[in-house]
Enzyme design. Structure first.
Site, PDB file in Angstrom:
ATOM      1  N   SER A 193      -0.306  48.125 -30.436  1.00 46.00           N
ATOM      2  CA  SER A 193       1.138  48.269 -30.678  1.00 46.00           C
ATOM      3  C   SER A 193       1.338  48.581 -32.156  1.00 46.00           C
ATOM      4  O   SER A 193       0.401  48.511 -32.943  1.00 46.00           O
ATOM      5  CB  SER A 193       1.871  46.967 -30.351  1.00 46.00           C
ATOM      6  OG  SER A 193       1.677  46.020 -31.400  1.00 46.00           O
ATOM      7  N   ASP A 194       2.553  48.916 -32.550  1.00 44.51           N
ATOM      8  CA  ASP A 194       2.840  48.950 -33.976  1.00 44.51           C
ATOM      9  C   ASP A 194       3.240  47.525 -34.400  1.00 44.51           C
ATOM     10  O   ASP A 194       3.391  46.625 -33.573  1.00 44.51           O
ATOM     11  CB  ASP A 194       3.924  49.984 -34.306  1.00 44.51           C
ATOM     12  CG  ASP A 194       3.824  50.437 -35.771  1.00 44.51           C
ATOM     13  OD1 ASP A 194       3.177  49.742 -36.577  1.00 44.51           O
ATOM     14  OD2 ASP A 194       4.406  51.481 -36.115  1.00 44.51           O
ATOM     15  N   TRP A 195       3.410  47.363 -35.687  1.00 43.84           N
ATOM     16  CA  TRP A 195       3.682  46.044 -36.269  1.00 43.84           C
ATOM     17  C   TRP A 195       4.929  45.414 -35.625  1.00 43.84           C
ATOM     18  O   TRP A 195       6.033  45.939 -35.790  1.00 43.84           O
ATOM     19  CB  TRP A 195       3.879  46.217 -37.775  1.00 43.84           C
ATOM     20  CG  TRP A 195       4.068  44.948 -38.533  1.00 43.84           C
ATOM     21  CD1 TRP A 195       5.189  44.183 -38.557  1.00 43.84           C
ATOM     22  CD2 TRP A 195       3.111  44.295 -39.367  1.00 43.84           C
ATOM     23  NE1 TRP A 195       4.994  43.091 -39.349  1.00 43.84           N
ATOM     24  CE2 TRP A 195       3.719  43.138 -39.872  1.00 43.84           C
ATOM     25  CE3 TRP A 195       1.791  44.577 -39.745  1.00 43.84           C
ATOM     26  CZ2 TRP A 195       3.065  42.263 -40.736  1.00 43.84           C
ATOM     27  CZ3 TRP A 195       1.143  43.710 -40.604  1.00 43.84           C
ATOM     28  CH2 TRP A 195       1.785  42.568 -41.086  1.00 43.84           C
TER      29      TRP A 195
END
Ligand code: BGC
Length: 746
Positions: free
Chosen positions: A273-275
């Protein structure tokens, strides 16, 4: 040091036979409990230079698969030691970092690298970045960013490879090759990550993280193309995008992540995932809470959660409730472990910096200089003011807020770059011609945003006393990058006023622009004799620019994005559709041409703005050299090509000037009629050629008809027979054209 606790090695020893990675992974998974599996799916933020107790504790309990943002090699080795020696199964960690355009040696920002149109050189920059990062224990970079970017207001355009799917895919693949080497397990190779899946660059109004609405057909034909190319060429990981995509946030979008990426493309790598983008699913209004977010993300196919901890807190319960399948978890963990095996981490997770070339060594700096030089795009050069001849001058004024700023020239995403290594324009010009010329410097403006003109008088005095002026303007590095979008993309502060004032001195005026995006610079066009667009050029920006200014090299960069005249033209890109009422020189009007109370019908009924010239300021692919190139003789041996055959387009290019130069020869195609409308031009090939004065070369482009395929109304990828046009030239305005047909002989 070998990892003594490695289960895989124990297995090898027990059975005495080599096992495939698949076998090793599946045996390891059989030994893992659910907690340990969920642990592998979690990526946590490091302490940056130390190990916080909670992190050490999480690792010890098998609750961490990856750590990001630790680059102190001793700390990384200690993290790995805890993970190997103090856990039940001894599984090493993935150590992630944003190694975006260099590590300690900083290369031009990706948009600048893209302007080099030089895949080999870009690959080299990534090889060096990988080695430098690997020497500090990093084994995974979150690059390349291959989001198609057609909105220069978007701050992350700086991190992109521009507006075009073909260029972006080609250069993105070169970056992956550079990071990953021939084999992930070789020394100095690190895993790459194709991000952000998908269409993050199409954020409405260029505001970061904003909503994206792109119809499926456009998504497939434009935004997904580079991702497909990288999936096919073995990129080790993908990262999801922050954005809402057509109503379903990308991180929870099972159509995108499962149907397309896994099922249709058969992508086997790791998907992170992204942050915090998993827990942000609820902020989007897509889920009620973190537990629901974890459920949606896992079921959509996100293998690893970055930063937030919803997997850690909720997956166990979601499995107990039967809402997440165990086999699904096993498949996800298998992908994570496979990457760890591929990287050779089970054989040796530790890093000894002594095994690697020194950071920021001369070879690295040489490539940094070369790439910065090739990234610079010469936009204007009236009366051949450039190159300057140091033998025919006695002094030069070097002015501007970015002329001697070692930090700002590095650009966005430079966690590890050290400005002390930077060589600025002022320093480099002094070094290069200081023995011949009096090099005089003043800032003129404190920063690019300064409104105070109090240093103008000093700047003007200097300009008056010198034979020529180089003024280095642009944007400070913080003005582009993540969450750093701009509504106006003019030169900020009083920089235009400074250029106006300097122009009035009447001396040759060379404007060097350092910026993270195309800026709207029409307002300085007639003030400057020459404009060199240097982006944020990195550690060796100064020497690269100095070499170009004094003709030790000719500029050869080409724009990877269209330059608008005004923000109101955005989005403006060369590969647009024709519309039913296309504009041309014949049917466009300017406000000044329109009489008072005009008849509605007398106005040009075409697709343009009344208040701005319909053409961009500079087209995609544009860039001048110190010499001139003439294109001629476009031809094809066969203008009727059977489906499945080869399209071969040939043209001649001649250097008609007085110095050697490199040109990026570009091939564009138009498919005249399609089951869905096709762009007016599409880049399909490019070649960099070096030509001596007077030299002529014949350039051949060969395409398989499959390379003309597009997704039609049925969302299938096909080449449709019919009539085409091909252009060969030095930019997307190329005029040298030939027609051809593709027919289906079945
Ligand atoms: C960015 C990613 C980056 C990640 C880790 C996020 O904010 O969108 O591109 O890789 O942070 O630093």
């Amino acid at each position: 040091m070998l990892c003594s606790n490695s289960v895989a090695i124990q297995n090898d020893r027990e059975f005495g036979i080599p096992q495939s990675t698949e076998e090793k992974v599946s045996e390891l998974i059989q030994r893992m409990n659910l907690d340990e599996k969920i642990g592998q799916m979690s990526q946590l933020q490091a302490g940056c230079g130390h190990i916080p107790d909670h992190l050490a504790d999480d690792i010890r309990h098998g609750r961490v698969g990856s750590v990001l943002n630790e680059v102190n090699v001793d700390v990384v080795n200690e993290l790995q030691r805890i993970s190997i020696e103090e856990t039940r199964l001894g599984i090493p960690l993935l150590i992630g970092r944003d190694v975006i355009h260099g590590f300690k040696t900083v290369f031009p920002i990706p948009l600048g690298l893209a302007a080099s149109w030089d895949p080999q050189l870009i690959k080299q920059t990534c090889r060096i970045s990988a080695q430098e990062a690997a020497s500090c224990g990093v084994n995974w970079t979150f690059a390349p960013m291959i989001d198609i970017s057609r909105d220069p207001r978007w701050g992350r355009v700086a991190e992109s490879l521009g507006e075009d799917p073909y260029l972006c895919a080609t250069l993105g693949a070169a970056m992956v090759d550079g990071f990953q080497g021939d084999k992930l397990s070789e020394k100095g190779a690190i895993a790459a990550c194709a991000k952000h899946f998908a269409a993050y660059g199409a954020a409405e109004a260029g505001k970061d993280y904003n909503t994206v609405n792109v119809p499926e057909n456009e998504l497939r034909n434009v935004y997904l193309r580079p991702f497909k190319k990288l999936a096919d060429s073995g990129v080790a990981s993908f990262m999801t995008a922050f954005c809402d995509l057509n109503g379903v946030p990308a991180t929870g979008n099972s159509w995108l992540l499962d149907d397309v990426l896994r099922k249709e493309w058969d992508y086997r790598g790791l998907l992170v995932s992204d942050w915090d983008s998993v827990i942000e699913l609820s902020v989007h209004g897509f889920t009620h809470n973190d537990k629901e977010s974890a459920c949606e993300a896992v079921n959509a196919g996100v293998d690893m959660e970055m930063a937030s901890r919803s997997y850690k807190h909720h997956l166990q319960q979601l499995v107990d409730e039967g809402r997440v399948d165990l086999p699904q978890i096993d498949r996800m963990v298998a992908r994570i472990l496979t990457l760890k095996f591929d990287l050779g981490l089970f054989d040796n997770p530790y890093t000894s910096a002594a095994d690697y070339p020194a950071l920021v060594n001369v070879d690295h700096l040489e490539v940094a200089q070369q790439s910065a030089a090739k990234s610079c795009v010469l936009l204007k050069n009236d009366n051949q003011v450039l190159p300057l001849n140091a033998d025919q001058m006695s002094s030069i004024a070097v002015i501007g807020p970015l002329a001697d700023d070692d930090y700002e020239q590095l650009g966005t995403w430079v966690f590890d770059g050290d400005p002390h290594h930077s060589v600025t324009c002022k320093a480099a010009i002094e070094r290069l011609v200081g023995d011949k010329l009096d090099v005089r410097y003043c800032k003129g403006l404190q920063t690019t945003r300064s409104e105070s003109c109090e240093q103008f008088s000093e700047a003007l005095e200097l300009a008056a006393q010198c034979d020529a002026t180089v003024v280095v303007v642009g944007e400070e590095s913080f003005m582009s990058g993540e969450a750093h979008s701009r509504a106006s993309i003019d030169l900020p502060g009083q920089q235009v006023a400074l250029i106006d004032a300097l122009a009035k001195e009447g001396k040759p005026l060379i404007v060097v622009v350092m910026a993270g995006r195309p800026l709207t610079i029409e307002n300085i066009l007639d003030k400057a004799d020459s404009i060199l667009y240097a982006w944020h050029p990195g550690t060796m920006g100064g020497p690269a620019i100095a070499d170009l200014l004094f003709g030790f090299q000719a500029p050869s960069g080409k724009l990877p994005v269209t330059f608008p005249r005004a923000v109101g033209q955005i989005p403006i890109y060369y590969a647009h559709k024709n519309t039913g009422r296309p504009v041309s020189d014949v049917n466009c009007l300017s406000m000044a041409d329109i009489p008072e109370r005009p008849e509605q019908t007398s106005l040009g009924m075409a697709s343009f703005h009344l208040d701005v010239n319909y053409r961009p300021l500079f087209p995609f692919g544009y860039g001048l050299s110190y010499t001139c190139f003439e294109y001629s003789g476009i031809r094809m041996a066969r203008q009727q090509v059977a489906l499945g055959g080869q399209v071969e387009i040939v043209a001649d290019i001649k250097n008609t000037g007085h110095c050697a130069g490199e040109e990026v020869v570009q091939l564009y195609i138009r498919d005249l009629v399609g089951s869905v409308t096709r762009p007016v031009k599409e880049l399909k090939g490019f070649q960099r050629v070096l030509l001596q004065p007077g030299e002529q070369k014949t350039i051949t482009f060969t395409l398989h008809t499959d390379e003309l395929a597009f997704y039609g109304r049925d969302m299938q990828l096909n080449t449709e027979p019919g009539s085409f046009q091909a252009w060969v030239g030095g930019d997307s305005d190329a005029r040298l054209m030939i027609d051809f047909d593709i027919y289906d002989d079945e």
